[in-house]
Design an enzyme around this catalytic site. Structure first.
Site, PDB file in Angstrom:
ATOM      1  N   LEU A  15       0.953  -1.154  -0.089  1.00 30.36           N
ATOM      2  CA  LEU A  15      -0.063   0.052   0.097  1.00 30.36           C
ATOM      3  C   LEU A  15       0.826   1.307  -0.019  1.00 30.36           C
ATOM      4  O   LEU A  15       1.995   1.219   0.690  1.00 30.36           O
ATOM      5  CB  LEU A  15      -0.887   0.220   1.340  1.00 30.36           C
ATOM      6  CG  LEU A  15      -1.967  -1.046   1.472  1.00 30.36           C
ATOM      7  CD1 LEU A  15      -2.887  -0.998   2.914  1.00 30.36           C
ATOM      8  CD2 LEU A  15      -3.008  -0.896   0.274  1.00 30.36           C
ATOM      9  N   LEU A  19      -2.264   6.102  -1.046  1.00 30.13           N
ATOM     10  CA  LEU A  19      -3.559   5.386  -0.696  1.00 30.13           C
ATOM     11  C   LEU A  19      -3.871   5.461   0.617  1.00 30.13           C
ATOM     12  O   LEU A  19      -5.145   5.565   1.222  1.00 30.13           O
ATOM     13  CB  LEU A  19      -3.515   3.960  -1.163  1.00 30.13           C
ATOM     14  CG  LEU A  19      -4.653   2.923  -1.214  1.00 30.13           C
ATOM     15  CD1 LEU A  19      -5.906   3.549  -1.799  1.00 30.13           C
ATOM     16  CD2 LEU A  19      -4.455   1.663  -1.416  1.00 30.13           C
ATOM     17  N   SER A 221     -10.042 -39.670  50.530  1.00 30.82           N
ATOM     18  CA  SER A 221      -9.392 -40.837  50.121  1.00 30.82           C
ATOM     19  C   SER A 221      -8.589 -40.451  48.863  1.00 30.82           C
ATOM     20  O   SER A 221      -8.809 -39.579  48.040  1.00 30.82           O
ATOM     21  CB  SER A 221     -10.218 -41.867  50.117  1.00 30.82           C
ATOM     22  OG  SER A 221     -11.170 -41.630  49.061  1.00 30.82           O
ATOM     23  N   ASN A 420     -16.394 -19.498  43.533  1.00 28.81           N
ATOM     24  CA  ASN A 420     -16.021 -20.102  42.611  1.00 28.81           C
ATOM     25  C   ASN A 420     -14.585 -19.219  42.087  1.00 28.81           C
ATOM     26  O   ASN A 420     -14.151 -18.932  43.155  1.00 28.81           O
ATOM     27  CB  ASN A 420     -16.798 -19.944  41.074  1.00 28.81           C
ATOM     28  CG  ASN A 420     -17.200 -18.537  40.726  1.00 28.81           C
ATOM     29  OD1 ASN A 420     -17.414 -17.754  41.885  1.00 28.81           O
ATOM     30  ND2 ASN A 420     -16.989 -17.751  39.660  1.00 28.81           N
ATOM     31  N   CYS A 422     -13.755 -16.608  40.666  1.00 27.27           N
ATOM     32  CA  CYS A 422     -13.806 -15.183  40.662  1.00 27.27           C
ATOM     33  C   CYS A 422     -14.714 -14.620  42.182  1.00 27.27           C
ATOM     34  O   CYS A 422     -14.997 -13.589  42.035  1.00 27.27           O
ATOM     35  CB  CYS A 422     -14.458 -14.626  39.405  1.00 27.27           C
ATOM     36  SG  CYS A 422     -13.494 -15.004  37.930  1.00 27.27           S
ATOM     37  N   GLU A 424     -17.736 -14.647  42.887  1.00 26.55           N
ATOM     38  CA  GLU A 424     -19.456 -14.259  42.557  1.00 26.55           C
ATOM     39  C   GLU A 424     -20.306 -15.362  42.591  1.00 26.55           C
ATOM     40  O   GLU A 424     -21.629 -14.759  42.625  1.00 26.55           O
ATOM     41  CB  GLU A 424     -19.201 -13.331  41.435  1.00 26.55           C
ATOM     42  CG  GLU A 424     -19.725 -13.907  40.069  1.00 26.55           C
ATOM     43  CD  GLU A 424     -18.399 -14.778  39.464  1.00 26.55           C
ATOM     44  OE1 GLU A 424     -18.647 -15.128  38.146  1.00 26.55           O
ATOM     45  OE2 GLU A 424     -17.496 -14.708  40.084  1.00 26.55           O
TER      46      GLU A 424
END
Length: 768
Positions: A15, A19, A221, A420, A422, A424
Site C-alpha cells: 500500500l 492510498l 481418600s 468459584n 472469581c 461471585e
C-alpha cells in the site's frame, strides 16, 4: 472460496502513502471526526515508513500509529479500529455459510447439528447479519477479538465479529429464528454479551458454554482426591474456571487407617492441582486454566495455605498459579474482634464441621474444642497472617460462609462450601453434584436515553437474557456427569453488568454521590425483579426447577427478605409473589456480578461495577500493550475547551488523576475520581446496597494504594457487618515507586499548571 485464495495475495500486496492518506481522509469524513489531524497522523506514519512492508504489515503499522495517538483524543482509536476492521473484511468472505463450510472442511470443528441448521437455513441466517456493526468496536476491542475469540485456520482469521455473534444466537435458539434475530441484534448492538466460553464454543463440537464450576471432593481418600483432580482437569480442558474446597481433606501428619502411614496434608495436593492447571492449555491462546481453592480458617494447615502464593520461601511449599480463598464463619470474625483464642483441627477428627453453618456450626465447633485434639492460636495471629498474605499477594479472597448460606435460595439443598474462581458464584456442591453457572453481562451505558436510565429497555434485556441462559443450560455440553446432574436439577444462572462507572459518568453522577447510590439500588432491584419475573414465566411453560420444593422462593421469600430488607415499591413484588406461588420459578439463582475482565475490553466498558482505576493507563493483554483514555473525561474537557497536549501531560504526570488540576471544575473532578481516590467505604456501601438484590454474589475488588494492617482490617470488618457475601475478591495495590513517565514534558506540564486559572466555577454540564 475466492477471499481465501486471495488472502495471502492481499496480505503481500503493498500500500502506498497516497492510498493510506486517502483512506484516512475517507474515515474522518464518514465518521464525522472533528479532532483527528490527518496531516499529523500521516506525518507520523511516514516517519516510520518502510517501502518493502506488505499490506498486512502496513495495516498493522498504520493502525498502531493511530492508536498511539489515542491519548491526544479517543477519535484516533476510531481510525485504528476502522483500519483493522476494513482489513478483516478484505481478507474474509462475505458469506457466513461459506465461512462455516470452510471452517468445517479445514478444521472439522463445527457440530453436525449446527452445521446442518446453517446449511439448510443459510439464506435466512445471512439476511440477519449486519457486518457494518463490526465498525462499532474500539481498536482495543477488535484486537482482543482477533487474538483470542475469532475462529482461525492456521494463522488465518476466518470469521468476522458478527459471525461470532450469529454463532452464539444460533447455538442458543437454533431454528427459532425470531429469537435468533432478537439475540443477534442485541449482541451486535452491544447491549449485552454472553460469557467468554459461550463466545468461544457456540456451534462447535462439544459446546461447553459455562464459565464456572464448583467442586467438592467425594471423600477424603486417594480415590476421592484423584476423582476431584480428574474433574478439574477435564473441566479446565473445556474452558471452565474452577472453585474447589479442601475443608474435608485431612491435614499433614494425620494417620491413614488403610496403610498405617501418615498424611502429607493438603499442600502437596494443591501443588498437583497447580501442575495440572499449568499442564492443560485451554484452546491455545484463549482462556488459560484457572483454579481457586477455598479453605475454612479452622483447618490445621491454614497458616501454610496462606503462604502458597508468596514470592519468597521454600518452593515445596509454594503454588503460585493457584488462587487462594477463605470460607470464613461468623465465629472466627467474632473471636478476632474480641481478641480470643482460635482452635485449629484436622478434618479427620472434626468430622462434619464443613457440613454445617450458623448456630449449628458454632455448637459443633465449641464441642470439638472440648473433646478432640486441637492447636490453639490467638485469633488475631491468624488474622494478621491473612492480612500479610493479602498485602503481599492480593489474596486470599474473603468469602463469608454464614452470609453465603443464610442468604441463599439453595440453602435447602445442604451447606454451601465454596464460591468459584472469581468469588461471585455461590452454589451448593457435593461429591455427587459439581455446580455450574452460565453467565452473561449487560452493558449498562447502552441504556442511557435522553439523559436518563431507560428501565423499561433494561428490563426487557434482562428478561431476554434469562431465557437465553435457560437455553444455555439445556444445550450445553457438560464435561463431567456431576455437572450435568447439578445444573439440570438446580438450574442456576448468573446475570451481571459491565460499565457501571461509565454509566455514572454519562449521567454526570460522582461515584460517591447520593444520586449514584440511589441509581445503583434501583438498577439491581429492577434486574432481580425482571429476572425473577422471566423465570416465573418460563416455569409456567416448563415447570419449576426440579429441586424447587423447600427453597426459600418456594415459600414466597425473596432474596432481599432473607437479608431483612424491603423493596422500593417501584415494582409489583406482591403480584409476582402470587404468580410464583402458582407456577414456581425455573431457576434457583439469577443474579451474579462477575468481573467481566475479557468481555468489557471487547465492548469498551469499564469492568463490571468497579470505579475507573485511572483516567489514562496502559492495558496489557494477549493482544499487546495499549494506552487507554477515559473517553468520557476527554469529551467533557473538549466541551470545556480544556483538552490539549499540555492537559494530557498533566493527567499522565498525575498518574491518571485529575484531582490536583484545579483548572478543571470541581464537579468534573468529583465525577472522575479514580478507584484510589474514592473512599472504599463508599464502594462497599454500593456493594452492600445491591447485595440484597444479588442472590449469588459479586466480585468485589478492594483498592488501597498502600494498605496497612489497620486499613484492611477496617475494610474487612465493615464489609462483613454490611452483610456482604464476598468481602473481597482481590486486593488491588499500587507500586511503591512510579514508573518513569517518558512521554511527559514535565517542565511544560508544571508551567501549564501554574498558569491555569484555579478557580472552581460551577460546570454548566453538571447543573442540569
Amino acid at each position: 472460496m475466492e477471499n481465501f485464495s486471495n488472502s495471502k495475495r492481499i496480505k503481500s500486496e503493498k500500500l502506498g502513502i497516497d492510498l493510506i492518506r486517502s483512506r484516512i481522509e475517507g474515515y474522518v469524513k464518514d465518521l464525522k471526526l472533528r479532532h483527528v489531524d490527518v496531516d499529523e497522523l500521516v506525518e507520523r506514519i511516514v516517519s516510520g515508513w518502510c517501502e518493502d512492508m506488505t499490506r498486512k504489515e502496513t495495516i498493522d503499522y498504520c493502525s498502531e500509529t493511530a492508536a498511539s495517538m489515542i491519548t491526544k483524543h479517543p477519535e484516533y482509536g476510531q481510525i485504528s479500529s476502522r483500519i483493522i476492521v476494513s482489513y478483516i473484511h478484505e481478507i474474509t468472505m462475505d458469506s457466513f455459510v461459506e465461512k462455516i463450510k470452510y471452517i468445517q472442511k479445514h478444521r472439522g470443528m463445527v457440530s453436525e447439528e449446527m452445521y446442518g441448521i446453517i446449511l439448510e437455513h443459510g439464506e435466512t441466517i445471512e439476511g440477519m447479519i449486519n457486518y457494518e456493526n463490526d465498525f462499532l468496536f474500539s481498536y482495543f476491542g477488535i484486537l482482543t477479538l482477533m487474538k483470542s475469540y475469532l475462529i482461525k485456520v492456521g494463522e488465518e482469521i476466518i470469521e468476522r465479529p458478527q459471525d461470532m455473534f450469529m454463532r452464539v444466537a444460533l447455538q442458543i435458539h437454533k431454528t427459532d429464528f425470531e429469537k435468533v434475530r432478537e439475540v443477534y441484534n442485541l449482541l451486535s448492538g452491544h447491549y449485552f454479551t454472553h460469557a467468554t466460553p459461550t463466545l468461544y464454543n457456540s456451534c462447535l463440537k462439544n459446546p461447553q458454554l459455562a464459565s464456572c464450576f464448583l467442586i467438592t471432593p467425594r471423600e477424603d481418600s486417594i480415590e476421592g482426591v484423584y476423582h476431584m483432580i480428574n474433574q478439574a482437569a477435564i473441566i479446565t480442558k473445556y474452558s471452565g474456571g474452577i472453585g474447589l474446597n479442601l475443608h474435608g481433606i485431612r491435614s499433614k501428619g494425620s494417620s491413614l487407617r488403610s496403610t498405617g502411614g501418615r498424611s502429607n496434608g493438603i499442600i502437596p495436593l494443591i501443588q498437583v492441582l497447580n501442575a495440572t492447571k499449568r499442564y492443560i492449555n485451554q484452546g491455545a491462546e484463549r482462556r488459560p486454566g484457572s483454579i481457586a481453592i477455598f479453605l475454612e480458617p479452622w483447618h490445621m494447615e491454614i497458616f501454610d495455605f496462606l503462604e502458597l502464593r508468596k514470592n519468597t520461601g521454600p518452593e515445596e511449599f509454594r503454588a503460585r498459579d493457584i488462587f487462594t480463598a477463605l470460607w470464613i464463619n461468623d465465629l472466627f470474625m467474632e473471636r478476632v474482634k474480641n481478641n480470643e483464642e482460635w482452635s485449629l483441627f484436622c478434618p479427620s477428627q472434626a468430622v462434619g464441621l464443613s457440613d454445617v453453618w450458623g448456630e449449628e456450626f458454632n455448637a459443633l465447633y465449641c464441642k470439638y474444642e472440648k473433646t478432640i485434639s486441637r492447636t490453639v492460636v490467638p485469633a488475631q495471629k491468624l488474622w494478621k497472617a491473612i492480612i500479610e498474605a493479602q498485602i503481599e499477594t492480593g489474596t486470599p479472597y474473603m468469602c463469608y460462609k454464614d452470609a453465603c448460606n443464610r442468604l441463599s435460595n439453595q440453602q435447602h439443598l445442604g451447606t454451601i462450601k465454596s464460591s468459584n474462581l472469581c468469588a461471585e458464584i455461590v452454589e451448593y456442591s457435593s461429591g455427587e453434584e459439581t455446580s455450574v453457572c452460565n453467565l452473561a453481562s449487560i452493558c449498562l451505558p447502552m441504556f442511557v436515553k435522553d439523559g436518563w436510565f431507560d428501565f423499561e429497555a433494561f428490563r426487557r434485556v434482562v428478561k431476554i437474557l434469562t431465557v437465553n441462559l435457560n437455553r444455555v443450560i439445556d444445550f450445553n455440553y457438560y464435561p463431567v456427569e456431576e455437572a450435568r446432574r447439578s445444573n439440570m436439577r438446580n438450574r442456576p444462572i448468573g446475570i451481571g453488568v459491565q460499565g457501571l462507572a461509565d454509566l455514572f459518568a454519562i449521567l454526570r453522577l460522582a461515584f460517591e454521590s447520593d444520586g449514584a447510590r440511589s441509581l445503583n439500588q434501583d438498577i439491581f432491584e429492577a434486574m432481580y425483579y425482571s429476572a425473577m419475573e422471566a423465570s416465573c414465566e418460563l416455569a409456567e411453560k416448563e415447570g419449576p426447577f426440579p429441586s424447587y420444593e423447600g427453597s426459600p422462593i418456594s415459600k414466597g421469600i425473596f432474596h432481599f427478605e432473607l437479608a431483612g430488607r424491603k423493596a422500593s415499591g417501584n415494582w409489583d413484588w406482591e403480584g409476582l409473589r402470587e404468580r410464583i406461588r402458582r407456577h414456581g420459578v425455573r431457576n434457583s439463582l439469577l443474579i451474579a456480578l462477575m468481573p467481566t475482565a475479557g468481555t468489557s475490553q471487547i465492548f469498551g466498558n469499564n469492568e463490571a461495577f468497579e470505579p475507573h482505576a485511572s483516567n489514562i493507563y496502559t492495558r496489557r493483554t494477549h493482544a499487546g500493550e495499549f494506552q487507554i483514555v477515559n473517553q468520557h473525561l476527554v469529551n467533557d474537557l473538549v466541551r470545556l475547551g480544556l483538552w490539549s497536549y499540555e492537559m494530557k501531560n498533566l493527567v499522565i504526570e498525575n498518574e491518571g488523576s485529575i484531582q490536583n488540576i484545579t483548572s478543571i471544575p470541581h464537579e468534573i473532578r468529583e465525577i472522575y475520581k479514580t478507584a484510589w481516590e474514592i473512599k472504599m467505604k463508599s464502594v462497599i456501601d454500593l456493594a452492600a446496597d445491591r447485595q440484597v438484590f444479588v442472590d449469588q454474589s459479586q466480585s468485589l475488588n478492594i483498592f488501597i494504594a498502600k494498605p496497612t494492617y489497620s486499613q484492611l482490617t477496617s475494610m474487612h470488618f465493615y464489609g462483613y457487618h454490611c452483610g456482604l457475601k464476598t468481602g473481597m475478591y482481590y486486593l488491588r495495590t499500587r507500586p511503591i515507586t512510579s514508573a518513569i513517565k517518558f512521554t511527559v514534558d514535565k517542565k511544560l506540564a508544571e508551567k501549564t499548571l501554574s498558569s491555569m486559572n484555579d478557580t472552581d466555577d460551577p460546570c454548566s454540564m453538571c447543573s442540569s
